[in-house]
Design an enzyme around this catalytic site. Sequence first.
Site: not given
Ligand code: CAA
Length: 440
Positions: A83, A120, A244
Amino acid sequence: MTAVGIDAIEIWTGKLALDLAETFAPAKDDNPEKYTKGLGLKASSFPDTYEDIVTMGANAAKRLMDRNGLEPDDIGRIDVATESAFDNSKPVSTYIAGCLEDVYDGDFHHANKGERKFACVAGTQSIDDAYNWIKAGRNRGRAALVIATDTALYARGDPGEATQGAGAVAMLVDENPSVVELSTHQGYGSADETDFLKPNQQFPSVDGKRSVQVYLARMREALEDFESVAGRTHPDDYAYIPFHTPFPGMVRKAALLGFRHMTRGTDIEDGLTDEIGRQPREADFEDWDAYEEAIREYMDALKETDTYDTWYGRTVDPTLTLSRQVGNWYTGSVHVARASALKTAAETGRALAGEKLLVGSYGSGAQAEIHSETVADGWREEVEALDIDEQLARRYDLSFEEYGRVHDAHNHEKERELEEFTVPSGEFVFTGWGRMNERT
Ligand code: CAA
């Protein structure tokens, strides 16, 4: 019936590393545990400035061909899944074939070349295409080369920035495979979604939270579709469950739901009821939000049980070892997860031939595919030949300031005058538009 599957595998990681706890978190003023515990990642692999999807893919393919004594004539098909493509006309496989033809006597003039795109999941789709081509008897005794190669980069400041990665996985699909035999048992979950897309732009537009929900929903549909072909799944049917892995925390969520799905109505569920002290409350399966809400309490308790913990540690956690160190490789990610599991088995002396894997692939946009594979007799030799540990150890650790300098340069800029952080040796390198892929 002749067995068809993955006969050989090779992994090429980007040569740079961004440490999330030591480098990324302090620069963002974040708690490192958000990345190490929450997302489950230690580091991301990055391409050096002389690397791109072509060089990484060609380098992985070259190693695979050399290790297996293959010449271009042995290959009747080259499919690249990516991609991160930079050319809307020529497939990336032609660029990679061009690199390889520079160093082999033969050529790929009579090979069918293509490029597969469905985020992916395209790496697995390319394997499926190769399988079908061989099973249809159109391969004339030749094998297919499938290369999943990506630079998975997000815009600076995007929540996805912590989950970046770059690398290539080359796989040979052939008759009588050494690594895994593919089965006809497949299931799909597919729907038009817009949570993650890249319409003519370098970095994706992402609704991260929604993307997590879409991943889980499509995987669940794929598992149900798979069961309609293969019959009920039981968690102990599979030695490993490589999924994945955009980041390990995503797989943790999927594994919990998958385990719940697979154990419903089984003796394991009875044992869990004793451990947890209550029955699960099932909701209408048609409504994802209601289902999630209804099972939340039970699931929170389930993940704390010894039964789940033991199963997860044995079946899922070993699939995440490499991913923790390299981040998301998009099309290559599920294939890195499989390699990670097999590598763990080899390192712990586990006998695996004849055992089954349940492989979950996913592409945003969105489609999940779940299929089963049987580990073949030659798996150990093939996996022990991987030099991924050495590659990981050799990566250059970027400072945050260096990371900032190289981030946006990746995606085939016409000229690159950026510094190089590592010294290429005996590999394909990118030297600028029109001067690509010379071998050092
Ligand atoms: N200690 C321990 N854990 C902590 C923490 C701390 N101090 N602070 C935060 N966390 C945890 C949160 O609780 C959360 O865990 P849970 O989801 O189990 O509750 C985790 O860390 C992540 O924290 P946030 O949700 O606050 O993180 P974020 O909002 O900044 O980002 C995300 C998370 C939205 C997934 C981001 O990484 C993102 O946008 N990623 C890209 C999209 C992606 O990968 N999506 C996955 C599905 S799509 C796919 O698979 C296709 C692909 O390849 C992209």
